[in-house]
Scaffold this motif. Structure first.
Motif, PDB file in Angstrom:
ATOM      1  N   ALA A 366       0.932  -1.260   0.006  1.00 10.34           N
ATOM      2  CA  ALA A 366       0.165  -0.206   0.047  1.00 10.34           C
ATOM      3  C   ALA A 366       0.887   1.181   0.027  1.00 10.34           C
ATOM      4  O   ALA A 366       0.413   2.276  -0.460  1.00 10.34           O
ATOM      5  CB  ALA A 366      -1.030  -0.158   1.312  1.00 10.34           C
ATOM      6  N   ARG A 367       2.083   1.222   0.894  1.00  8.34           N
ATOM      7  CA  ARG A 367       2.965   2.396   0.779  1.00  8.34           C
ATOM      8  C   ARG A 367       3.607   2.495  -0.550  1.00  8.34           C
ATOM      9  O   ARG A 367       3.854   3.800  -1.071  1.00  8.34           O
ATOM     10  CB  ARG A 367       3.813   2.244   2.170  1.00  8.34           C
ATOM     11  CG  ARG A 367       4.922   3.547   2.267  1.00  8.34           C
ATOM     12  CD  ARG A 367       3.907   4.659   2.519  1.00  8.34           C
ATOM     13  NE  ARG A 367       3.081   4.720   3.642  1.00  8.34           N
ATOM     14  CZ  ARG A 367       3.541   5.012   5.096  1.00  8.34           C
ATOM     15  NH1 ARG A 367       4.531   5.444   5.159  1.00  8.34           N
ATOM     16  NH2 ARG A 367       2.815   4.907   5.990  1.00  8.34           N
ATOM     17  N   LEU A 368       3.962   1.529  -1.042  1.00 12.85           N
ATOM     18  CA  LEU A 368       4.603   1.406  -2.326  1.00 12.85           C
ATOM     19  C   LEU A 368       3.767   2.169  -3.418  1.00 12.85           C
ATOM     20  O   LEU A 368       4.255   2.881  -4.455  1.00 12.85           O
ATOM     21  CB  LEU A 368       5.111   0.171  -2.697  1.00 12.85           C
ATOM     22  CG  LEU A 368       5.780   0.140  -4.084  1.00 12.85           C
ATOM     23  CD1 LEU A 368       7.094   0.579  -3.950  1.00 12.85           C
ATOM     24  CD2 LEU A 368       6.233  -1.521  -4.459  1.00 12.85           C
ATOM     25  N   ALA A 369       2.555   1.827  -3.335  1.00 10.30           N
ATOM     26  CA  ALA A 369       1.625   2.233  -4.373  1.00 10.30           C
ATOM     27  C   ALA A 369       1.426   3.741  -4.431  1.00 10.30           C
ATOM     28  O   ALA A 369       1.143   4.413  -5.381  1.00 10.30           O
ATOM     29  CB  ALA A 369      -0.088   1.647  -4.146  1.00 10.30           C
ATOM     30  N   ASP A 370       1.732   4.354  -3.301  1.00 11.01           N
ATOM     31  CA  ASP A 370       1.413   5.748  -3.086  1.00 11.01           C
ATOM     32  C   ASP A 370       2.860   6.520  -3.643  1.00 11.01           C
ATOM     33  O   ASP A 370       2.899   7.772  -3.989  1.00 11.01           O
ATOM     34  CB  ASP A 370       1.401   6.254  -1.557  1.00 11.01           C
ATOM     35  CG  ASP A 370      -0.032   5.810  -0.926  1.00 11.01           C
ATOM     36  OD1 ASP A 370      -0.855   5.645  -1.701  1.00 11.01           O
ATOM     37  OD2 ASP A 370      -0.124   5.661   0.334  1.00 11.01           O
ATOM     38  N   LEU A 371       3.993   5.744  -3.803  1.00 11.65           N
ATOM     39  CA  LEU A 371       5.278   6.219  -4.120  1.00 11.65           C
ATOM     40  C   LEU A 371       5.456   6.343  -5.718  1.00 11.65           C
ATOM     41  O   LEU A 371       6.227   6.966  -6.264  1.00 11.65           O
ATOM     42  CB  LEU A 371       6.252   5.422  -3.626  1.00 11.65           C
ATOM     43  CG  LEU A 371       6.426   5.575  -1.948  1.00 11.65           C
ATOM     44  CD1 LEU A 371       7.500   4.937  -1.288  1.00 11.65           C
ATOM     45  CD2 LEU A 371       6.286   7.116  -1.695  1.00 11.65           C
ATOM     46  N   PRO A 394      -2.051  -1.397  -6.565  1.00 10.78           N
ATOM     47  CA  PRO A 394      -2.702  -1.441  -8.033  1.00 10.78           C
ATOM     48  C   PRO A 394      -1.580  -1.244  -9.034  1.00 10.78           C
ATOM     49  O   PRO A 394      -0.692  -1.049  -8.800  1.00 10.78           O
ATOM     50  CB  PRO A 394      -3.206  -0.052  -7.657  1.00 10.78           C
ATOM     51  CG  PRO A 394      -3.397   0.407  -6.326  1.00 10.78           C
ATOM     52  CD  PRO A 394      -2.196  -0.402  -5.756  1.00 10.78           C
ATOM     53  N   VAL A 395      -2.241  -1.777 -10.023  1.00  9.45           N
ATOM     54  CA  VAL A 395      -1.524  -1.849 -11.458  1.00  9.45           C
ATOM     55  C   VAL A 395      -2.336  -1.343 -12.471  1.00  9.45           C
ATOM     56  O   VAL A 395      -3.519  -1.221 -12.677  1.00  9.45           O
ATOM     57  CB  VAL A 395      -1.144  -3.162 -11.769  1.00  9.45           C
ATOM     58  CG1 VAL A 395      -0.009  -3.945 -10.522  1.00  9.45           C
ATOM     59  CG2 VAL A 395      -2.389  -4.107 -11.975  1.00  9.45           C
ATOM     60  N   ASP A 396      -1.582  -1.029 -13.683  1.00  8.50           N
ATOM     61  CA  ASP A 396      -2.051  -0.689 -15.100  1.00  8.50           C
ATOM     62  C   ASP A 396      -1.951  -2.041 -15.688  1.00  8.50           C
ATOM     63  O   ASP A 396      -0.936  -2.754 -15.649  1.00  8.50           O
ATOM     64  CB  ASP A 396      -1.194   0.264 -15.938  1.00  8.50           C
ATOM     65  CG  ASP A 396      -1.812   0.422 -17.212  1.00  8.50           C
ATOM     66  OD1 ASP A 396      -2.383  -0.376 -17.664  1.00  8.50           O
ATOM     67  OD2 ASP A 396      -1.247   1.634 -17.861  1.00  8.50           O
TER      68      ASP A 396
END
Length: 545
Positions: A366-371, A394-396
């Motif tokens: 979750a933290r990585l997704a924000d970065l 989350p991904v494209d």
């Protein structure tokens, strides 16, 4: 001109810009010529299997053909696992190798055709020196058309033969898929409209064909929710019709609804055992499958109505036929009720176990997704850790893949290196467990040498996670699965990468700084708890170390 020169020229004229591999007697001449005289790029891997995985990742992310080249004998056998993965994932991959010199009992002699057959790949042999250009062109075209990896054998004994230097002959363009059979379209609509609770399932084929808007249009016309396979994850993110991933990753609302579904429209998805829970999730449902490959129908699960054709084209035809039929407009209550239930479910979240020097893998994702910047490519290895990545990162969907069709850990890093070579304008993130990371860590040095924008996240819980759980369930010591690895950050620095170790959630701040600097390749070592226990219980847990 010699055969090896014509081979290099042909590769360039056929549009090949990057080749992954290792040099040896059978390929060094044309690879050197390809770089020096045709402006090509040769990405030298550490191991041959890594080179094949790189070509696999390149093909998956660019949509083109990934090309790998290795020499003969053990170089070929080292490619086995990676090539099987590419075959089972239908990657457009060409593996160039060559037979050994034609001498008695050559110590590196190998049955290349038998090797290809073992992996499931096709095999072609260049039999005449002056045909090498045509053979290369045809091999590339065939791989692009069939998405079945091909092993092209350019024998050592042909390399120095003088040839005329003719360019490869033109290969006819791929046929454009025709309109779907109107009778099958009518049958599919009858089944969908006659069902009480239909659902639409989209796979990687739907992503590749750009079928998103057509699927949502159809779903809204029949008041049906939409779901995806893992490889199409987040294809419908943010839409009220979205019920997430179908299968073992489904959330509670989706699982409950799947028990009530009576008709399923499957668009560009293979219906593998992971998607269908070994067909259990298809029980009692009328299954309509849309795919551009005839071999997909019934491969993993029985299908009631197969419809050959391009995913977007077939769904668009369904929408148009439905509009012509002037069917009653649905109330929309079903999707609205499901959307409300999903919203309530997501609000519950989860109980974090971060603390005491370890980070909850879900928090890390979750933290990585924000970065990560928009457009980031994501590759995940496979293992117990991957559920955190699949659920909370989350991904494209067009820039996401999992080299897990053969169930082998350790392929993720090399696959991500190839993906990064294919698209260098954005970072490529690889999420791996500690076991798989140790298998593939040497290929970080390939990313270093070629200055690729790779970010490797190692979720390090000091064990082989699946084996940990199985030993625990049998009442056996989990110590058999636990490993005290060398420091991943320290090892990464020795390979030339930037690196950081994260033991607390707040330490992701330093990751942000490195990403902002563009400090690639970057390795992020995240320390996690193998037992997945609450921090306050860590001191009294009875697991052997």
């Amino acid at each position: 001109m010699k055969t090896y020169q014509l081979a290099a020229q042909s590769l360039s004229e056929c549009g090949v810009g990057t080749i992954f591999g290792l040099m040896g007697d059978v390929n060094l001449a044309y690879l050197g010529d390809f770089v020096e005289n045709h402006g090509g790029e040769f990405v030298a891997a550490v191991a041959e299997g890594g080179a094949v995985s790189m070509a696999d990742g390149y093909a998956r992310m660019t949509g083109g053909v990934g090309v790998a080249s290795v020499t003969h004998g053990p170089a070929v056998t080292n490619c086995t696992t990676a090539l099987v993965e590419a075959v089972r994932s239908r990657s457009a991959l060409l593996l160039l190798t060559g037979a050994t010199p034609d001498v008695r009992d050559h110590f590196q002699d190998l049955d290349l055709e038998g090797f290809a057959r073992l992996t499931g790949a096709e095999y072609r042999r260049v039999r005449k020196a002056d045909a090498v250009g045509a053979d290369i062109a045809e091999a590339l075209a065939r791989v692009a058309a069939t998405r079945v990896p091909l092993v092209l054998d350019l024998p050592y004994d042909l390399l120095e033969v003088a040839v005329t230097g003719e360019s490869p002959r033109a290969v006819p363009p791929l046929p454009v898929p025709g309109a779907p059979d109107p009778d099958l379209v009518d049958d599919a609509l009858a089944a969908l409209l006659g069902s009480a609770r239909p659902v639409i399932l989209a796979g990687r084929g739907a992503v590749a064909s750009g079928a998103r808007d057509d699927i949502l249009r159809l779903a809204r016309a029949i008041d049906a929710p939409v779901m995806t396979t893992l490889l199409a994850k987040d294809f419908f993110a943010g839409e009220p019709e979205n019920l997430g991933v179908h299968g073992s990753l489904s959330h509670a609302v989706a699982i409950e609804e799947l028990g009530r579904v009576d008709c399923m429209l499957v668009v560009g998805a293979a219906l593998s055992s992971f998607t269908t829970d070994n067909t259990a999730l298809l029980a009692g449902k009328f299954v309509i499958q849309v795919d551009d490959r005839s071999g997909a129908f019934g491969r993993f699960a029985p299908v009631d109505l197969p419809i050959p054709g391009d995913a977007a084209g077939v769904v668009r035809a369904l929408c148009e036929r439905l509009a012509e039929a002037e069917a009653p407009v649905p109330s929309g209550r079903r999707v609205a009720q499901l959307a409300e239930a999903v919203q309530g479910l997501e609000a519950k979240g989860y109980r974090s176990i971060s603390g005491g020097g370890t980070v909850d893998m879900r928090d890390a994702m979750a933290r990585l997704a924000d970065l990560l910047p928009q457009g980031t490519q994501v590759v995940t290895d496979v293992g117990r850790f991957s559920f955190a990545a699949w659920k909370y990162l989350p991904v494209d969907p067009g820039r996401f893949t999992v080299p897990g069709a053969f169930g082998s850990i350790g392929l993720g890093i090399a696959t991500a290196v190839g993906a990064a070579a294919g698209r260098r304008d954005v970072p490529t993130v690889c999420v791996a467990g500690d076991g798989g990371a140790m298998m593939g860590l040497v290929e970080v040095s390939t990313a270093v040498r070629h200055r690729l924008p790779l970010v490797l996240v190692v979720l390090d819980d000091h064990c082989y996670g699946a084996e940990y759980l199985k030993l625990e369930s049998l009442g056996l010591a989990t110590a058999h699965s636990e490993v005290e690895w060398p420091g991943f950050a320290e090892t990464a620095r020795a390979l030339g990468a930037r690196a950081v170790t994260v033991r607390e959630v707040d330490e992701f701040a330093q990751v942000r700084e490195l990403l902002d600097e563009g400090a690639y390749p970057l390795v992020i070592e995240v320390k996690a708890d193998p037992a997945r226990r609450r921090p306050e219980l860590a001191a009294v847990a009875g697991h052997a170390r």
